[in-house]
Design a protein around this motif. Sequence first.
Motif, short mmCIF file in Angstrom:
data_model
loop_
_atom_site.label_atom_id
_atom_site.label_comp_id
_atom_site.label_asym_id
_atom_site.label_seq_id
_atom_site.Cartn_x
_atom_site.Cartn_y
_atom_site.Cartn_z
N LEU A 48 6.16 -20.06 6.56
CA LEU A 48 4.84 -19.47 6.77
C LEU A 48 4.91 -17.95 6.74
CD1 LEU A 48 3.45 -21.80 9.58
CD2 LEU A 48 2.69 -21.69 7.21
N PHE A 49 5.96 -17.36 7.33
CA PHE A 49 6.12 -15.91 7.30
C PHE A 49 6.29 -15.44 5.85
CE2 PHE A 49 8.08 -11.80 7.77
CZ PHE A 49 7.58 -11.29 8.97
N ALA A 50 7.12 -16.16 5.08
CA ALA A 50 7.34 -15.80 3.67
C ALA A 50 6.05 -15.92 2.87
CB ALA A 50 8.42 -16.70 3.07
N ALA A 51 5.28 -17.00 3.11
CA ALA A 51 4.01 -17.17 2.40
C ALA A 51 3.04 -16.05 2.74
CB ALA A 51 3.40 -18.53 2.75
N GLY A 52 3.05 -15.60 4.00
CA GLY A 52 2.19 -14.49 4.38
C GLY A 52 2.57 -13.20 3.69
N LEU A 53 3.90 -12.92 3.58
CA LEU A 53 4.35 -11.73 2.86
C LEU A 53 3.85 -11.73 1.42
CD1 LEU A 53 8.11 -11.48 3.99
CD2 LEU A 53 6.23 -10.01 4.72
N ILE A 54 3.98 -12.89 0.78
CA ILE A 54 3.58 -13.01 -0.63
C ILE A 54 2.07 -12.81 -0.79
CG2 ILE A 54 3.41 -14.63 -2.56
CD1 ILE A 54 6.01 -15.94 -1.35
N THR A 55 1.31 -13.51 0.04
CA THR A 55 -0.15 -13.43 -0.08
C THR A 55 -0.66 -12.05 0.27
OG1 THR A 55 -0.27 -15.78 0.53
CG2 THR A 55 -2.30 -14.51 0.64
N GLY A 56 -0.14 -11.45 1.35
CA GLY A 56 -0.58 -10.12 1.75
C GLY A 56 -0.29 -9.08 0.70
N GLU A 57 0.92 -9.10 0.14
CA GLU A 57 1.27 -8.11 -0.89
C GLU A 57 0.43 -8.30 -2.14
OE1 GLU A 57 5.04 -6.98 -3.75
OE2 GLU A 57 5.45 -7.53 -1.68
N ALA A 58 0.25 -9.56 -2.54
CA ALA A 58 -0.50 -9.81 -3.77
C ALA A 58 -1.97 -9.41 -3.62
CB ALA A 58 -0.39 -11.29 -4.14
N LEU A 59 -2.58 -9.75 -2.50
CA LEU A 59 -3.98 -9.38 -2.30
C LEU A 59 -4.16 -7.87 -2.19
CD1 LEU A 59 -5.17 -12.18 0.17
CD2 LEU A 59 -5.55 -12.02 -2.29
N MET A 60 -3.18 -7.18 -1.59
CA MET A 60 -3.26 -5.73 -1.54
C MET A 60 -3.11 -5.14 -2.94
SD MET A 60 -3.77 -2.91 -0.04
CE MET A 60 -3.79 -3.32 1.71
N GLY A 61 -2.25 -5.76 -3.78
CA GLY A 61 -2.13 -5.30 -5.16
C GLY A 61 -3.44 -5.38 -5.90
N ILE A 62 -4.21 -6.44 -5.64
CA ILE A 62 -5.53 -6.58 -6.27
C ILE A 62 -6.51 -5.56 -5.69
CG2 ILE A 62 -7.49 -8.14 -6.56
CD1 ILE A 62 -5.43 -10.44 -6.55
N ALA A 63 -6.45 -5.36 -4.35
CA ALA A 63 -7.35 -4.39 -3.71
C ALA A 63 -7.09 -2.97 -4.21
CB ALA A 63 -7.18 -4.46 -2.19
N LEU B 78 0.83 -1.20 0.00
CA LEU B 78 0.00 0.00 0.00
C LEU B 78 0.86 1.26 0.00
CD1 LEU B 78 -2.83 1.29 0.20
CD2 LEU B 78 -2.64 1.10 2.69
N ALA B 79 2.02 1.20 0.66
CA ALA B 79 2.91 2.36 0.73
C ALA B 79 3.73 2.56 -0.53
CB ALA B 79 3.85 2.21 1.93
N ALA B 80 3.75 1.58 -1.43
CA ALA B 80 4.64 1.62 -2.60
C ALA B 80 4.03 2.46 -3.72
CB ALA B 80 4.94 0.21 -3.06
N GLU B 81 4.69 2.43 -4.90
CA GLU B 81 4.36 3.36 -5.99
C GLU B 81 2.94 3.22 -6.52
OE1 GLU B 81 7.11 3.63 -9.18
OE2 GLU B 81 8.84 3.89 -7.88
N SER B 82 2.44 1.99 -6.58
CA SER B 82 1.09 1.82 -7.12
C SER B 82 0.01 2.21 -6.11
CB SER B 82 0.88 0.36 -7.55
OG SER B 82 1.15 -0.51 -6.48
N GLY B 83 0.42 2.47 -4.85
CA GLY B 83 -0.53 2.88 -3.83
C GLY B 83 -0.33 4.31 -3.40
#
Length: 661
Positions: free
Chosen positions: A592-607, A170-175
């Motif tokens: 599990l931490f790495a999978a959470g980073l991936i899923t959270g970032e990807a879902l935020m990208g869609i949101a 969310l803090a990055a360029e597309s957000g």
Amino acid sequence: MNTTDAGSPRQLTFRAVILSIVLAVILSAANAYLGLFAGLTIATAIPAAVVSMGVLRLLGGGSILENNIVQTGASAGSSIAAGVIFTIPALIIMGYWQDFRYSWVLAIAGLGGLLGVLFSVPLRRSMIVEEPLPFPEGKAAAEVLKAGENPGPGLKILGISGALGAIVKLAAESGMKLIPDNAVGSGFIGKYLGYMGTNLSPALLGVGYIVGLNIGIVVLSGSILSWNIAIPMYHAMFLHTDPAMAQELANASAADAAGAIWSAKIRYLGVGAMLIGGVWTLFSLRKSLLSGIKSGIAAARAEGGAIVHHTERDLPMKWMLIGLVLFVLPLLLLYQAIVGNWAVSVPMAIIMIVAGFLFVSVSGYLAGLVGSSNNPVSGITIATILFASAVLLLLLGASGKAPVGGGGAPLGAVAAIMIGAVVCCAAAVGGDNLQDLKAGYIVGATPWKQQVMLMIGAFSCALIMAPVLNLLAQAYGIGARDAAHPNALAAPQATLMASVAKGLFGGKLPWDMIGIGAVIGAAIIAFDEWLKARKSTFRVPVLAAAIGIYLPLELMVPIFLGGLLAYIVERRQGVLGASDEARDRVHRPGTLFAAGLITGEALMGIAIAIPIVISKRADVLALPEAYHFSKYVGLAVLALVAWLLYRTATKEKYVADPAHA
């Protein structure tokens, strides 16, 4: 066939099916974004298993086999997403489609996924029972399921890291544009063009942690070959041979010049390496695949009067044959709608069936050796597209070069991509199915129930692929970046498929670069065979190196850093050189931490894409420029994420009992 289900616990329950579908849809959307962004997808079985154990515990508890059913169906999210995003966006990039057509995407992804399950059924016995392959992710998922008495810590890790990945995105360029997406440095030293940098994505750091240091080194080495050797050499020694490009780059910055040379020339080294890698993969596996297919079919035929325990029951062969006919007929009609000639569409369907079964076998074998996350499905798909294109050139002749669609894409190229898309979906799902069946074999599940659940999961993911892709395309753009889409999702594999297919039907390809890339690929294969002969634990898979050559350098750097972090964790915990099982247990909190980073970032990208599409403004969420921070702040954020990943992976309460994390 006589069967016995005595003592079989509940597996394919209504709540397990519903939970599996929900997880599959969420994870497929996340993997679609990740694949378009970075050219990689990750297996989702372990996060799905942890979530399943937590949710079913709240609903009164679930058996290990019920949780296994959930992770089986949910894991279809990564395989369907990979099959779709590696191929179907090529139809947009070529200009054949202006948007993703729902019915066509559903037919390609859904039917391709169902065929992948059917094609993989005869392979289960040979690859899992008689001559078992490692299937590392299947084993890891089984260990998580067996240690599922206390899923709470694992859910906590997933939740925290998912929120962290989402906040950074969310803090990055597309957000909000608080921090940049990349930290890049470039410049000229005489004629030498220097370029170095990293993407600041936590998701890529997580991908690197999951795939490990070996793959991280290989993909980064491929990118260094492109960006720090080939591009500077071309700029200093060969740019004058292309006057148009030399004039275009006369006043360009070092970063712009490097990007232009990579896009027009150097990335095709990766195409050549990938082509030779795909051919080598098929050749090197020929004997193992043939024997595996024969034994699997023979075992299926021999089941007639035997009493078969529920742990050995696959889908009946007659169901498979009926399903094969039912699923192929709609695809035949789809091909006919494209080419309008039965003499061409029927051979297209036959090519799809033969290539689909062959490449599902290849995909399953490779998934058994290196895991689904490292499975080179893109190389398999390129081989399919090349073979299909060669046949279509003979069948279509000059008409294959005729443009179709608004963008003038060659008819033959469109037809080849359609075949490749179905085969890619089938290969991705087939490899994933065998990975899940390995987990089920270890925990005592019923194979046919897993196979049915994967069909349900795959088709559920196919239902949402077109809307997700259309949302991402409208918000970010797909393919090359331009003024209208400065943060376009590169879709590297789909861009590659489009280039190869168009090039074989009259388009322009830099065949000299492809040829050099093929020589580089052959050299990598020879080096890897030498390492194999020396029984080295470090290997150089040619398709991983080719992906590194083909993709931007900044995407590979965080993947390498994540792999390095995984190595440091192994060294800290004293499991370097230990068994895969021991290393998987130690890595579980970090995974599990790495999978959470991936899923959270990807879902935020869609949101984030939703308000962009509604407002038709790419900067709708951006804060004023006074709040935009430099790349050094972005690097500090990435370093903080890396530290938290390391801290979680080595935290005493998880290390003391890693099975509960």
